[in-house]
Scaffold this motif. Structure first.
Motif, PDB file in Angstrom:
ATOM      1  N   ALA A 161       0.828  -1.207   0.000  1.00  0.00           N
ATOM      2  CA  ALA A 161       0.000   0.000   0.000  1.00  0.00           C
ATOM      3  C   ALA A 161       0.861   1.256   0.000  1.00  0.00           C
ATOM      4  O   ALA A 161       0.541   2.243  -0.680  1.00  0.00           O
ATOM      5  N   ALA A 162       1.964   1.235   0.726  1.00  0.00           N
ATOM      6  CA  ALA A 162       2.865   2.392   0.731  1.00  0.00           C
ATOM      7  C   ALA A 162       3.491   2.597  -0.648  1.00  0.00           C
ATOM      8  O   ALA A 162       3.609   3.731  -1.128  1.00  0.00           O
ATOM      9  N   GLY A 163       3.870   1.508  -1.302  1.00  0.00           N
ATOM     10  CA  GLY A 163       4.432   1.611  -2.651  1.00  0.00           C
ATOM     11  C   GLY A 163       3.414   2.121  -3.655  1.00  0.00           C
ATOM     12  O   GLY A 163       3.731   2.930  -4.528  1.00  0.00           O
ATOM     13  N   ALA A 164       2.177   1.667  -3.535  1.00  0.00           N
ATOM     14  CA  ALA A 164       1.119   2.134  -4.434  1.00  0.00           C
ATOM     15  C   ALA A 164       0.832   3.608  -4.201  1.00  0.00           C
ATOM     16  O   ALA A 164       0.632   4.376  -5.153  1.00  0.00           O
ATOM     17  N   GLY A 165       0.825   4.023  -2.950  1.00  0.00           N
ATOM     18  CA  GLY A 165       0.604   5.433  -2.653  1.00  0.00           C
ATOM     19  C   GLY A 165       1.710   6.309  -3.190  1.00  0.00           C
ATOM     20  O   GLY A 165       1.471   7.409  -3.710  1.00  0.00           O
ATOM     21  N   GLY A 193       2.870  10.685  -7.997  1.00  0.00           N
ATOM     22  CA  GLY A 193       3.334  11.279  -9.241  1.00  0.00           C
ATOM     23  C   GLY A 193       2.356  11.104 -10.387  1.00  0.00           C
ATOM     24  O   GLY A 193       2.146  12.017 -11.198  1.00  0.00           O
ATOM     25  N   ILE A 194       1.740   9.936 -10.448  1.00  0.00           N
ATOM     26  CA  ILE A 194       0.802   9.659 -11.534  1.00  0.00           C
ATOM     27  C   ILE A 194      -0.417  10.558 -11.436  1.00  0.00           C
ATOM     28  O   ILE A 194      -0.896  11.088 -12.437  1.00  0.00           O
ATOM     29  N   GLY A 195      -0.932  10.728 -10.223  1.00  0.00           N
ATOM     30  CA  GLY A 195      -2.115  11.561 -10.035  1.00  0.00           C
ATOM     31  C   GLY A 195      -1.869  13.015 -10.419  1.00  0.00           C
ATOM     32  O   GLY A 195      -2.709  13.650 -11.062  1.00  0.00           O
ATOM     33  N   ALA A 196      -0.713  13.536 -10.042  1.00  0.00           N
ATOM     34  CA  ALA A 196      -0.390  14.923 -10.389  1.00  0.00           C
ATOM     35  C   ALA A 196      -0.277  15.088 -11.906  1.00  0.00           C
ATOM     36  O   ALA A 196      -0.784  16.061 -12.478  1.00  0.00           O
ATOM     37  N   ALA A 197       0.362  14.135 -12.554  1.00  0.00           N
ATOM     38  CA  ALA A 197       0.496  14.215 -14.010  1.00  0.00           C
ATOM     39  C   ALA A 197      -0.856  14.043 -14.701  1.00  0.00           C
ATOM     40  O   ALA A 197      -1.138  14.720 -15.699  1.00  0.00           O
ATOM     41  N   ALA A 198      -1.686  13.160 -14.184  1.00  0.00           N
ATOM     42  CA  ALA A 198      -3.000  12.927 -14.790  1.00  0.00           C
ATOM     43  C   ALA A 198      -3.885  14.167 -14.663  1.00  0.00           C
ATOM     44  O   ALA A 198      -4.579  14.540 -15.622  1.00  0.00           O
ATOM     45  N   GLU A 233      -3.035   0.560  -7.659  1.00  0.00           N
ATOM     46  CA  GLU A 233      -3.843  -0.066  -6.612  1.00  0.00           C
ATOM     47  C   GLU A 233      -3.990  -1.563  -6.832  1.00  0.00           C
ATOM     48  O   GLU A 233      -4.292  -2.295  -5.897  1.00  0.00           O
ATOM     49  N   THR A 234      -3.775  -2.029  -8.054  1.00  0.00           N
ATOM     50  CA  THR A 234      -3.829  -3.473  -8.294  1.00  0.00           C
ATOM     51  C   THR A 234      -2.727  -4.185  -7.524  1.00  0.00           C
ATOM     52  O   THR A 234      -2.867  -5.365  -7.198  1.00  0.00           O
ATOM     53  N   LEU A 235      -1.645  -3.485  -7.205  1.00  0.00           N
ATOM     54  CA  LEU A 235      -0.578  -4.062  -6.394  1.00  0.00           C
ATOM     55  C   LEU A 235      -1.084  -4.424  -5.004  1.00  0.00           C
ATOM     56  O   LEU A 235      -0.782  -5.494  -4.473  1.00  0.00           O
ATOM     57  N   VAL A 236      -1.889  -3.551  -4.417  1.00  0.00           N
ATOM     58  CA  VAL A 236      -2.437  -3.816  -3.088  1.00  0.00           C
ATOM     59  C   VAL A 236      -3.453  -4.951  -3.163  1.00  0.00           C
ATOM     60  O   VAL A 236      -3.477  -5.827  -2.285  1.00  0.00           O
ATOM     61  N   ILE A 237      -4.274  -4.957  -4.183  1.00  0.00           N
ATOM     62  CA  ILE A 237      -5.249  -6.034  -4.348  1.00  0.00           C
ATOM     63  C   ILE A 237      -4.534  -7.375  -4.521  1.00  0.00           C
ATOM     64  O   ILE A 237      -4.930  -8.381  -3.919  1.00  0.00           O
TER      65      ILE A 237
END
Length: 83
Positions: free
Chosen positions: A33-37, A42-47, A69-73
């Protein structure tokens, strides 16, 4: 830090694993979850910047933002399968 590592190694050699199964599972999901966050930061800011420039990029931005988030799932699925 080296002292802590030595203590853990001594404990694990004497008593078995240094960390229990549920604690290891919690650590794995927490790190995932920490890695996904971190990735989403960065992805969210660029998107958001891309969507502000061109509204047609909304779908691509949404997919790229949700992808980490698929990483956490996946981590949760592995925990339920193994545990």
């Amino acid at each position: 830090m080296l002292d802590i590592a030595n203590i853990v190694m001594q404990e694990s050699a004497a008593n078995g694993p240094a960390i229990s199964g549920p604690a290891a599972a919690a650590l794995a999901v927490g790190l995932a979850a920490a890695g996904a966050g971190y990735a989403e930061r960065g992805i969210g800011a660029a998107a958001v910047g891309a969507i502000a420039e061109d509204d047609s990029l909304f779908t691509q931005g949404l997919i790229l933002t949700v992808l980490p988030e698929t990483l956490v799932i996946l981590a949760l699925v592995v925990v339920f399968i193994v545990g």
